[in-house]
Scaffold this motif. Sequence first.
Motif, mmCIF file in Angstrom:
data_model
loop_
_atom_site.group_PDB
_atom_site.id
_atom_site.type_symbol
_atom_site.label_atom_id
_atom_site.label_comp_id
_atom_site.label_asym_id
_atom_site.label_seq_id
_atom_site.Cartn_x
_atom_site.Cartn_y
_atom_site.Cartn_z
ATOM 1 N N TYR A 1 0.845 -1.194 0.000
ATOM 2 C CA TYR A 1 0.000 0.000 0.000
ATOM 3 C C TYR A 1 0.881 1.244 0.000
ATOM 4 O O TYR A 1 1.584 1.520 0.968
ATOM 5 N N LYS A 2 0.836 1.973 -1.099
ATOM 6 C CA LYS A 2 1.653 3.174 -1.250
ATOM 7 C C LYS A 2 0.746 4.395 -1.368
ATOM 8 O O LYS A 2 -0.217 4.387 -2.132
ATOM 9 N N ASP A 3 1.061 5.421 -0.616
ATOM 10 C CA ASP A 3 0.283 6.657 -0.664
ATOM 11 C C ASP A 3 1.232 7.812 -0.941
ATOM 12 O O ASP A 3 1.957 8.260 -0.061
ATOM 13 N N HIS A 4 1.241 8.272 -2.199
ATOM 14 C CA HIS A 4 2.108 9.381 -2.596
ATOM 15 C C HIS A 4 1.336 10.691 -2.666
ATOM 16 O O HIS A 4 1.813 11.675 -3.224
ATOM 17 N N PHE A 5 0.139 10.694 -2.104
ATOM 18 C CA PHE A 5 -0.699 11.885 -2.130
ATOM 19 C C PHE A 5 -0.408 12.793 -0.938
ATOM 20 O O PHE A 5 -0.622 13.997 -0.993
ATOM 21 N N ILE A 6 0.073 12.198 0.154
ATOM 22 C CA ILE A 6 0.350 12.944 1.381
ATOM 23 C C ILE A 6 1.851 13.204 1.468
ATOM 24 O O ILE A 6 2.641 12.267 1.603
ATOM 25 N N PRO A 7 2.278 14.451 1.412
ATOM 26 C CA PRO A 7 3.720 14.733 1.331
ATOM 27 C C PRO A 7 4.507 14.393 2.586
ATOM 28 O O PRO A 7 5.727 14.253 2.528
ATOM 29 N N THR A 8 3.837 14.243 3.725
ATOM 30 C CA THR A 8 4.558 13.937 4.963
ATOM 31 C C THR A 8 4.657 12.442 5.234
ATOM 32 O O THR A 8 5.324 12.027 6.179
ATOM 33 N N LEU A 9 4.010 11.633 4.416
ATOM 34 C CA LEU A 9 3.877 10.205 4.710
ATOM 35 C C LEU A 9 5.143 9.430 4.375
ATOM 36 O O LEU A 9 5.812 9.697 3.375
ATOM 37 N N ARG A 10 5.441 8.446 5.233
ATOM 38 C CA ARG A 10 6.567 7.541 5.011
ATOM 39 C C ARG A 10 6.042 6.112 5.001
ATOM 40 O O ARG A 10 5.053 5.805 5.660
ATOM 41 N N HIS A 11 6.708 5.246 4.275
ATOM 42 C CA HIS A 11 6.250 3.864 4.154
ATOM 43 C C HIS A 11 7.136 2.927 4.972
ATOM 44 O O HIS A 11 8.326 3.184 5.117
ATOM 45 N N PRO A 12 6.544 1.833 5.481
ATOM 46 C CA PRO A 12 5.125 1.472 5.403
ATOM 47 C C PRO A 12 4.270 2.312 6.354
ATOM 48 O O PRO A 12 4.739 2.764 7.395
ATOM 49 N N SER A 13 3.019 2.484 5.954
ATOM 50 C CA SER A 13 2.076 3.267 6.754
ATOM 51 C C SER A 13 0.850 2.410 7.050
ATOM 52 O O SER A 13 0.652 1.361 6.438
#
Length: 458
Positions: free
Chosen positions: A194-206
């Motif tokens: 699950y990758k979320d590149h819409f939120i600029p502060t997010l780091r993976h894994p989330s």
Amino acid sequence: MKKDKILLIALASQGRSGFIAGHQLQKIRRRPIIGLLYISSAAESIGVETEILDQYINPFTLDDIRQQVEKNKYLLVGFYSPVVKNNSEASLETIYASYLKKHFPELTIVAGGPGTYFHGHFLDRGFDIVCKSEGDETLKDIIRYTQGKLKLSQVKGIAYREKDKVFTNPDREPIADLSTIPYPDWPKVDLKLYKDHFIPTLRHPSAPVTASRGCPLRCAFCYSPNFWRYSHRVRPIPELLGEIDLLVNKYKVKYILFQDPIFGWDTKWLAEFCEALTLRKYRKLKWMCHLHPLIFRKGEYDLIRKMKLAGCNLIHLGLQSADDQILKNINRSPSEPAILKEIIAVARANKIMTAVDFIIGLPGENRRTVRKNIEYALDSKADMVHFNPLYLEVGTELFENKDKMQTAFSEDEIVKICARANREFYLNFKTICRLSIGIIQNNPRFLLHALLRARMVL
């Protein structure tokens, strides 16, 4: 002895906003469906095995589902419905349900999730049972029905079709003590997919997490009053921290997306939670949440500093409109725009990024109010802003009064206005500088995906 088994399905949405088309959004924002994971845990807690199919991660067709059902003797197949449907139109869920019912007439097919308010939409198109609200306990009783242990008439919180007649059972009371609910069924998903590149502060894994359920407010555009019936319950802090410990230590989660409709409404709880999480000293763990401006109606802005110390790096706020009369029209307070500007200022001082939502097309909307929203957004110094077209969800106050609504724009015009407003905000030089600084401070790796996002927006 072989365990009973159920199949839970999440279909990929084909919706559209004024910001990014639904099929494009799927390419850059994929999150586990936490509602399905809770339901899966509920079934497992009574000894029933579950399988989850998430079309966002593993694309499948109608025929793929048919073959899977042929190979397995499921007690039931459940579909998650995220958005309330209009009864006059077929939806993706009903297309799949009708197809399965044609091939497997005896199969019990169930719909659940926030989109099931209008149960006739589902029961007229292949579904046997609709779970009307919170599904943890209701699903257990539906399973007991499929096992021959209960009659459908005994299951609270459902509508169902039997012998060509539709029945609606009494509502089930919301679960008062959220600590009695098992953690979501995290072993069923691979968070690395699950990758979320819409939120600029997010780091993976989330991972998505809920700290509460329900909402006490009555926003006229929102389905929540009907789905949750104004109940608002928070999880005990030790129990919530236990899930966070599990996600960090076992699944190596670096980012948590709190998906509560209204996170931290109880400010005492919020302060205690932040203090307890800070003591965990998870230096690599960051998180975001959705706050209502009125959380700070008493001026408790020091909470933002505590949130920062606990790892928060993004606050998402729903303003919806900067116009006093429009806010009154949707049961919101005219004091919110001033409070929100103060929240943004304090968040900036603590290096927390902010995102603000607007809805275009609300009752009373005209060119003057649209311009007021855009100018407010630019003046607020928010890092991100989302202008979204009004979507009239079945069961909301606005939907019930849609014939009385007065707006100066057609649906097509509203979508175009949102697109232009988003472009004006994100092409503003000060916005570009502010957003770039925020990303560099919080998550420089996001810049690698900036070109993709820019292409989607423009």
